[in-house]
Design a protein around this motif. Sequence first.
Motif, PDB file in Angstrom:
ATOM      1  N   ASP A   1       0.841  -1.200   0.000  1.00 24.89           N
ATOM      2  CA  ASP A   1       0.000   0.000   0.000  1.00 24.89           C
ATOM      3  C   ASP A   1       0.872   1.244   0.000  1.00 24.89           C
ATOM      4  N   HIS A   2       1.948   1.165   0.768  1.00 18.24           N
ATOM      5  CA  HIS A   2       2.851   2.307   0.835  1.00 18.24           C
ATOM      6  C   HIS A   2       3.528   2.546  -0.514  1.00 18.24           C
ATOM      7  N   GLU A   3       3.914   1.438  -1.165  1.00 21.27           N
ATOM      8  CA  GLU A   3       4.555   1.570  -2.478  1.00 21.27           C
ATOM      9  C   GLU A   3       3.587   2.188  -3.476  1.00 21.27           C
TER      10      GLU A   3
ATOM     11  N   ASP B   1      -6.618   3.392  16.466  1.00 24.49           N
ATOM     12  CA  ASP B   1      -5.522   4.103  15.809  1.00 24.49           C
ATOM     13  C   ASP B   1      -6.042   4.829  14.560  1.00 24.49           C
ATOM     14  N   LYS B   2      -6.039   6.165  14.633  1.00 22.87           N
ATOM     15  CA  LYS B   2      -6.633   6.919  13.517  1.00 22.87           C
ATOM     16  C   LYS B   2      -5.558   7.595  12.649  1.00 22.87           C
ATOM     17  N   SER B   3      -4.303   7.155  12.761  1.00 18.58           N
ATOM     18  CA  SER B   3      -3.261   7.809  11.958  1.00 18.58           C
ATOM     19  C   SER B   3      -3.525   7.568  10.462  1.00 18.58           C
ATOM     20  N   GLY B   4      -3.023   8.469   9.626  1.00 17.35           N
ATOM     21  CA  GLY B   4      -3.371   8.481   8.193  1.00 17.35           C
ATOM     22  C   GLY B   4      -2.800   7.301   7.413  1.00 17.35           C
ATOM     23  N   ILE B   5      -3.290   7.132   6.148  1.00 20.09           N
ATOM     24  CA  ILE B   5      -2.855   5.968   5.370  1.00 20.09           C
ATOM     25  C   ILE B   5      -1.391   6.075   4.950  1.00 20.09           C
ATOM     26  N   GLU B   6      -0.820   7.291   5.053  1.00 17.30           N
ATOM     27  CA  GLU B   6       0.601   7.399   4.671  1.00 17.30           C
ATOM     28  C   GLU B   6       1.491   6.691   5.701  1.00 17.30           C
ATOM     29  N   THR B   7       0.923   6.297   6.846  1.00 13.81           N
ATOM     30  CA  THR B   7       1.737   5.629   7.873  1.00 13.81           C
ATOM     31  C   THR B   7       1.690   4.100   7.724  1.00 13.81           C
TER      32      THR B   7
ATOM     33  N   PHE C   1       8.391   3.231  11.826  1.00 12.47           N
ATOM     34  CA  PHE C   1       8.494   4.452  12.642  1.00 12.47           C
ATOM     35  C   PHE C   1       7.953   5.694  11.928  1.00 12.47           C
ATOM     36  N   ALA C   2       6.735   5.585  11.363  1.00  8.42           N
ATOM     37  CA  ALA C   2       6.150   6.766  10.706  1.00  8.42           C
ATOM     38  C   ALA C   2       6.031   7.889  11.728  1.00  8.42           C
ATOM     39  N   PRO C   3       6.505   9.118  11.405  1.00  8.42           N
ATOM     40  CA  PRO C   3       6.492  10.208  12.390  1.00  8.42           C
ATOM     41  C   PRO C   3       5.108  10.444  12.996  1.00  8.42           C
ATOM     42  N   ALA C   4       4.041  10.301  12.184  1.00  7.74           N
ATOM     43  CA  ALA C   4       2.698  10.569  12.713  1.00  7.74           C
ATOM     44  C   ALA C   4       2.283   9.564  13.788  1.00  7.74           C
TER      45      ALA C   4
END
Length: 441
Positions: free
Chosen positions: A242-244, A381-387, A392-395
């Motif tokens: 997903d990240h890719e 956990d509601k952090s965004g999909i970029e994580t 260790f995503a900063p968000a």
Amino acid sequence: MQFVDTTKQLWNKLIWSWNPKSDKESGDAIVKNLLLHWFPNKITKGSLAWQYSLWLGTISFVLFVILTITGMVLMFLYVPSVERAYSSVKDLEFVIAFGSLLRASHRIAAHLMVATVFLHMIRVFLTGAYKNGQSVGSNRPLNWIIGVVLLLCTLLLSFTGYLLPWDQLAYWAITVGTNIASSAPLVGEKIRFFLLGGTVIDQGALIRFYVLHVFFLPVIVLLAFSWHMWRIRKDGGLAVADHEALSQTAEDVAPIKSKTYSLLGVTGGSTVHVQTSMVNEEKNSVPSAPHLVRRIVAVSIATLVVVVVLAALFPAPLEEPANPSVTPNPAKAPWYFLWLQEIVTDTTIPLGAFTINGALIGGILLPGLLIVLALWWPYRDKSGIETVGVWFAPARNRQNTIFIAICLLIIAFTIIGTFLRGPYWNFYWPWETWPTMPVKF
Ligand code: HEM
């Protein structure tokens, strides 16, 4: 000459799935192989990277396979009766050829599996891999929950195996473990009765642990693991895919032709479809055969070698036969429950006529709370999909820090309980000698 040719043919038959000669062979290797057919034809480069998953899930499963094979051989020799269990293990250890290595391999693989599954869970958390990304139809929180079940089953598998040698170590570790469980209010004694099949640890408990250990728990692990893998396919591959996909340019992402399937091949294919991955295959993916297959073979061989070497270096202990009237001091639970035993002792505080019930806190409330938190967290956990799928995503800094702190505390308490606690659970540095204790009858 004939012999050389036949050997060569056999070898080629064995390795063709990790050494295909053409695209067709590469596809066939996956589709025609019972073990490989649950992998996709192509896999993203990120999913294959050593540094993403650290291959801890795969190592956990390889250890489970080693445990199943060594366990099945051990079953030919072990007798699950109070009169004969100890002597059958003693025979294994001292009489039967390679019996000691077999037993030690089974034991080391069990310890390693507990540790690897725990580390795998840490990796999944720190890469936000229990979260849904963009792939349609994904339900990664569910796969995390299946993972929690796998973790609990792994612990129970190891715990039930602990009693089987029927030596002092086994008997008292299970005594401590089940006593902690019995401290639950109202139902505590019932839980202990249920676990032991009676009020004391004897034949009823041994046969119960044996059947759970050799049949029910392995079957549950196998079923849950199959579901775990199937979910990964349904979730569009590992979270890193997903990240890719997210990192690709809009132009790259636009057509997702190869991953759109029609309804049973009857419809045209564009209305009802399942999207497995949004990654542009041409650019970011490689055929599973040979790339994934080679890595799985390498990881399996390396895991096997580590188990056998460690088993040769550290033979499995066998103490005196179980004796309910001789209490070892200290009596310790299995190592992976020692953090709980440590907390039980630290929170058992006498306050005049009243004592704070440490067993309730450390044995029931705390692990119960941790399990509930683990099951709930993916939904909280509601952090965004970029994580998703990123180490260790900063968000996610705050939750990662709290999670690491909890894990470090568990590890620290385990180390203290294992190495630094002596008679009467007093604290001793490794270089201090324990006082000689009178044996209690
Ligand atoms: C017997 C225990 C387990 C086995 C054999 C196992 C096996 C695997 C395997 C082979 C993978 C593929 C990627 C990898 O190798 O890391 C995987 C992924 C995954 N596992 Fe496990 N697992 C187990 C326990 C757990 C636990 C305890 C959790 C969490 C509580 C968990 C959650 C997940 C999730 C969410 C994924 C997808 C990761 C991603 O998309 O990057 N698993 N597991």
